[in-house]
Each structure stands twice: as C-alpha cells, then as structure tokens.
Design a protein around this motif. Structure first.
Motif, PDB file in Angstrom:
ATOM      1  N   UNK A  84       0.834  -1.206   0.000  1.00  0.00           N
ATOM      2  CA  UNK A  84       0.000   0.000   0.000  1.00  0.00           C
ATOM      3  C   UNK A  84       0.863   1.248   0.000  1.00  0.00           C
ATOM      4  N   UNK A 110       0.590   4.022  -2.891  1.00  0.00           N
ATOM      5  CA  UNK A 110      -0.244   4.987  -2.165  1.00  0.00           C
ATOM      6  C   UNK A 110      -0.852   6.040  -3.083  1.00  0.00           C
ATOM      7  N   UNK A 140      -1.673   5.777  -6.136  1.00  0.00           N
ATOM      8  CA  UNK A 140      -2.769   5.177  -6.886  1.00  0.00           C
ATOM      9  C   UNK A 140      -3.988   4.994  -5.994  1.00  0.00           C
ATOM     10  N   UNK A 177      -4.829   6.540  -3.357  1.00  0.00           N
ATOM     11  CA  UNK A 177      -5.458   7.796  -2.948  1.00  0.00           C
ATOM     12  C   UNK A 177      -6.464   8.258  -3.995  1.00  0.00           C
ATOM     13  N   UNK A 178      -6.250   7.852  -5.243  1.00  0.00           N
ATOM     14  CA  UNK A 178      -7.155   8.273  -6.317  1.00  0.00           C
ATOM     15  C   UNK A 178      -8.337   7.328  -6.449  1.00  0.00           C
TER      16      UNK A 178
END
Lengths: 203, 322
Positions: free
Chosen positions: A89, A93, A95, A97-98
């Motif tokens: 993760x 991260x 990616x 977050x989107x």
C-alpha cells in the motif's frame, strides 16, 4: 468469444494498456473473491484487487504467455500482495489515494442500499467464520483450503498460484482435511468437505 | 450467502479499470522496449549507478549534460524565488490549504473491442492542520467527465452514467481511506538539498521505471511538486535538479493551465508511453502553477498535443476548515 488470455497477455507484455484493461475486466471478480477470502474485509479486498493488478503490470515480464488462463498467476500475485500488504500500500499509495471505494449509498434507493450493506456484512462474516475454522492449519495448508475449497480453484491451478508441485497441493489438502475433520468432527465430516459443502455452510 | 456469488462492485470495477489502464499507459516498463540499444543503455546505466554510487555523491547526474540554457535559466530563477519567498507560516489552530484542479484521462474497452476515451476533471481541496497528527479535511468533487473527442465516447459515458462521487473526508494524520497517512509518501526530510546529490538520489529511486531514465526523473519531480506541500528549500533544490536533467527544454512559452499562463518545461522523447511530462512555472514570479502530461501521438480519439493529465495547485493558510 473475444481474445484468449494468451493473446491479451502477449499484448500486455508489449505495453498494451487496453489489453490489460480487458484482462482486468475478465478476472476482477475471481480475484476479488480470492482477496476477500484472504483478508476477510470488503474494504481491504477492494484495495487488494488494485494492488494485485498494479503489481501484475509491474511484473508482467515474469509470466510467459501460455495457452492457459492467467488467473492462477494473478492469484499468486494477490497472495504475495496480501502478505506484503503494508509495503504494497505504501508503494501504490498515490494510486490508492485516487481510488474511491465503492459505497453502497451511491446511486441506489434506500432499500437497495440496506440490502447491499447487509450482503457485504454477510460475506465478511461468512469468510471470517471460515477462516476461523482454519486456525489450526499451517500456512501452506490454509493456502490450499482457501484456494481449492473456498474459491473452487483446481489443484493444478492452485499449484501454479503457489509455485509448488501438484503433488504438494494434493498432500496439503489431504492433511488439511484430516485436521479440519479432527478439529470440527461435528461440523465438517471428512468425506464431505468439498467446495459445495463449504459453500453450503455459508449462511 | 454464497461466496461464489460475490462480485467486485460494478462502480469500483469501472473506476479501477479506468485508473489501471491509465496507470499502465503512464508506466510502460522500460526494460521491455523493443530496441536492443535502449535496453543496453538502461542496463549499462543501472550497472553504472550500482557500481558508482557511494551515498549520492557519484551517479548519473551532471556528466551527461543538462537542460537547455533557456530552460535552466527559468528553473534556476524559480529556485531563487522559492528560497526568497518564505513558506507561509501555519500557526497552531490554522490549516495549510492546498486547492487543486486535476484532469485525469479515462478509457474503457467493451467486450466487442470498441474503445472509448475522455477526460475527467476533479477539484480537490485539502486542509492540513498545523499539527499534522490532528484531523485533516479533504473535499473531493469526484471525477466529472468533462472533455470528449468524439460523439461515440460522449454517448457511451452518458449511457453508462459515469456520475461523480463527491466526498468529504476526515482523517487524523492524513490517513485517508485507512492508508498509512502523511499524504506524501516520499520522505521529504530524507532527500538531499544539494541539487546534484538530490538528482542522484532521484535517479536511484526511479531507475528502471518510466519511459527513460531522464524522463522518469522529471516525472518524479513533477509528482512531488504537485502535492503542494514541498518545503521551500527542497522546492528550490528540485528546480535546480530539473535544470541538470539532459533533454529538459522549454516546450511552450505561453502555456495555459487552469486559466493561468506560464512557461512549460518538459522533455521531448520518443518513449513508448507517448507522453511528455512538463512543469509549468509563472515566469513573472517564479512560482509553480502546476504540471501536465502531453500526448505526443494520437491515442484512440484523443489527438496529439492534448494534455491528458494535469494538476494546477494553489496553496494558502486558513483559520478554519469545513
């Protein structure tokens, strides 16, 4: 019918993002079920699916196109991604977050919403109960129980996923069945523990 | 409840598929480029870095040339501005507000092989508390399909009801979606402030990714800058590091991003991802306006020259958060 996994994978290796999208579309459900049965959390499983496919793209030179389905290999990537969840993760991260998580509240009527929430909780509870029953198994045995019994993956495919020989899968399954039967003699009769029985035990 | 009936939720599936395809387009693996010479170059570069790096003192930076003189001038001026303009002070109880407009590209492929492309816009508004372990607030507009290049894709999006999912998120330490927190996942305190060593440390982290060694270093710099939370000393060092990347040049003198005009600095190359990373700087003030990725070859219905991803940022200090 469309293209075979082999065709699509060949395209992926040359960098074709759309072929990758098509493979995702084809296998996302099976990968999601596997992730859910690994981590027991709907939310984490959704995230794990993304990490699995991101890693699959990153590592796609490791798999040569073959006639068979790429699913066992994807499940292998998912297995590792689940073990390295914290690291994965972090790496992905930006990616993640989107990635808005699915929310049963969106775009549905109240009744549908309640039903969706209930069915998610059911699925999580069912998976956790099943995972609890595997508490006495070692990791190798649990791997084959999750793959073959909970997800209905064939023994040869499971061997590919885990990177072991088919014989190893067979013997692990045999040991796991014996242990499960001994532990839950009343719950799981030894001769009956197969995919359908495990599924039938789900509430 | 039967496990075999569980499916990946349709809305997540659509979004993840779009994001993955976009990500795959952005990150074609370097080692798989068809031309043998390029593979050799990468291998040689990797070997050189592995053999030479002691700390960040010796590496790829510097000895292979740098940005064009004009681009270097703009970047070095921006570095001076960054150092001279002190970062806004966020006092206890206040928030650093990072407002951004983002454009992402979306694509979808149907079972019959037909493809659809369009651009989504998302407005983000992030409030970072003075004490970063306090609660952060994040307003997301959700992705609104905004730009179409053919009627067929527009129809497809309307028919499939791609609706934005607005969100108001709160999380201590910026741990949104249960993530590890901190918002920026590069340890900024660990990055050298000496531009030469900074660039070497960037090469070390990006080598083997992206479409070329130098292209990916610029992508790393743009990715960090667009977070809006890079401290002034590091910002200055990043500009100076960009000025040392071979092939970096002024790509557009009057680049418009979200209504603001600046100088675009980027790197033109024939990489497999067919995009050119740029950062946009306000020439008058030296302040960063944003970053963008320009398509260098047509992709489906999207013509060459389109900005298929961009972020314009504005930072300020506020007393309250929503």
């Amino acid at each position: 019918m469309g293209e075979t996994d082999e065709d699509l994978w060949r395209d992926c290796i040359t960098g074709n993002a759309d072929a990758f999208g098509a493979l995702f579309d084809r296998h996302a459900d099976a990968v999601f079920r596997y992730c859910l049965s690994r981590c027991g959390s709907w939310h984490d499983a959704e995230e794990l699916v993304s990490i699995t496919f991101l890693e699959a793209w990153r590592q796609r030179d490791r798999l040569r196109p073959e006639k068979d389905t790429v699913l066992p290999w994807l499940l292998g990537v998912a297995t590792n991604a689940n073990r390295n969840r914290a690291r994965g993760s972090r790496r992905h991260a930006d990616f993640l977050a989107r990635l808005p998580h699915s929310d049963p509240r969106h775009g549905q009527h109240e009744a549908d919403h309640a039903e969706a929430v209930a069915s998610r909780l059911d699925a999580e509870r069912a998976v956790r109960e099943l995972l609890d029953t595997t508490a006495g198994l070692n990791d190798g045995e649990r791997d084959v129980v999750v793959l073959c019994l909970m997800n209905g993956i064939g023994q040869e495919e499971a061997a590919k996923t885990l990177g072991v020989r088919t014989g190893t899968v067979k013997s692990r399954l045999h040991r796991a069945r014996a242990k499960l039967a001994a532990m839950n003699r009343d719950l799981v009769p030894i001769e009956q523990l197969d995919t359908t029985i495990v599924e039938a035990r789900l509430p | 409840m039967n496990l075999s009936e569980v499916t990946y939720p349709e809305d997540t599936k659509n979004r993840v598929q779009n994001l993955l395809v976009q990500e795959a387009r952005r990150k074609p693996n370097l080692l798989r480029r068809p031309r043998r010479t390029q593979v050799w170059l990468v291998t040689a570069a990797a070997a050189a870095v592995a053999a030479l790096i002691a700390g960040d003192v010796v590496g790829l930076a510097g000895w292979r040339g740098g940005a064009t003189a004009q681009a270097a001038e703009v970047l070095n001026n921006a570095a001076e501005t960054a150092i001279m303009t002190a970062d806004p002070v966020v006092n206890p109880g206040q928030y650093l507000r990072v407002k951004s407009t983002n454009v992402w590209s979306s694509a979808s492929t149907e079972a019959d092989g037909s493809t659809y492309e369009w651009l989504d816009t998302e407005k983000l508004d992030l409030y970072i508390p003075a004490d970063r372990s306090d609660e952060w607030v994040w307003l997301r507009s959700g992705r609104v399909p905004t730009t179409f290049f053919d009627a067929k894709s527009k129809e497809y999006v309307e028919k499939n009801g791609y609706q934005p999912f607005p969100e108001l998120l709160r999380a201590p330490n910026g741990s949104f979606y249960g993530g590890p927190g901190g918002w920026v996942h590069t340890d900024m305190s660990a990055l050298p402030r000496d531009p030469y060593r900074l660039l070497n440390s960037i090469y070390k982290q990006t080598l083997g990714k992206g479409q070329s060694v130098d292209g990916e270093a610029l992508v790393f710099i743009a990715d960090l800058l667009r977070t809006g939370v890079v401290p002034a000393d590091l910002r200055a060092a990043l500009y100076k590091a960009a000025a040392m990347i071979p092939g970096v040049t002024i790509t557009e003198k009057q680049a418009n991003l979200d209504g603001r005009t600046g100088i675009a600095i980027g790197r033109t190359e024939e990489g497999p991802s067919k995009t050119r990373q740029e950062i946009i700087i306000d020439a008058a003030t030296g302040l960063l306006i944003g970053e963008r990725a320009i398509l260098t070859e047509p992709q489906g219905s999207i013509p060459a020259g389109t900005a298929i991803g961009w972020t314009a940022i504005e930072t300020s200090v506020t007393n309250t958060a929503p």
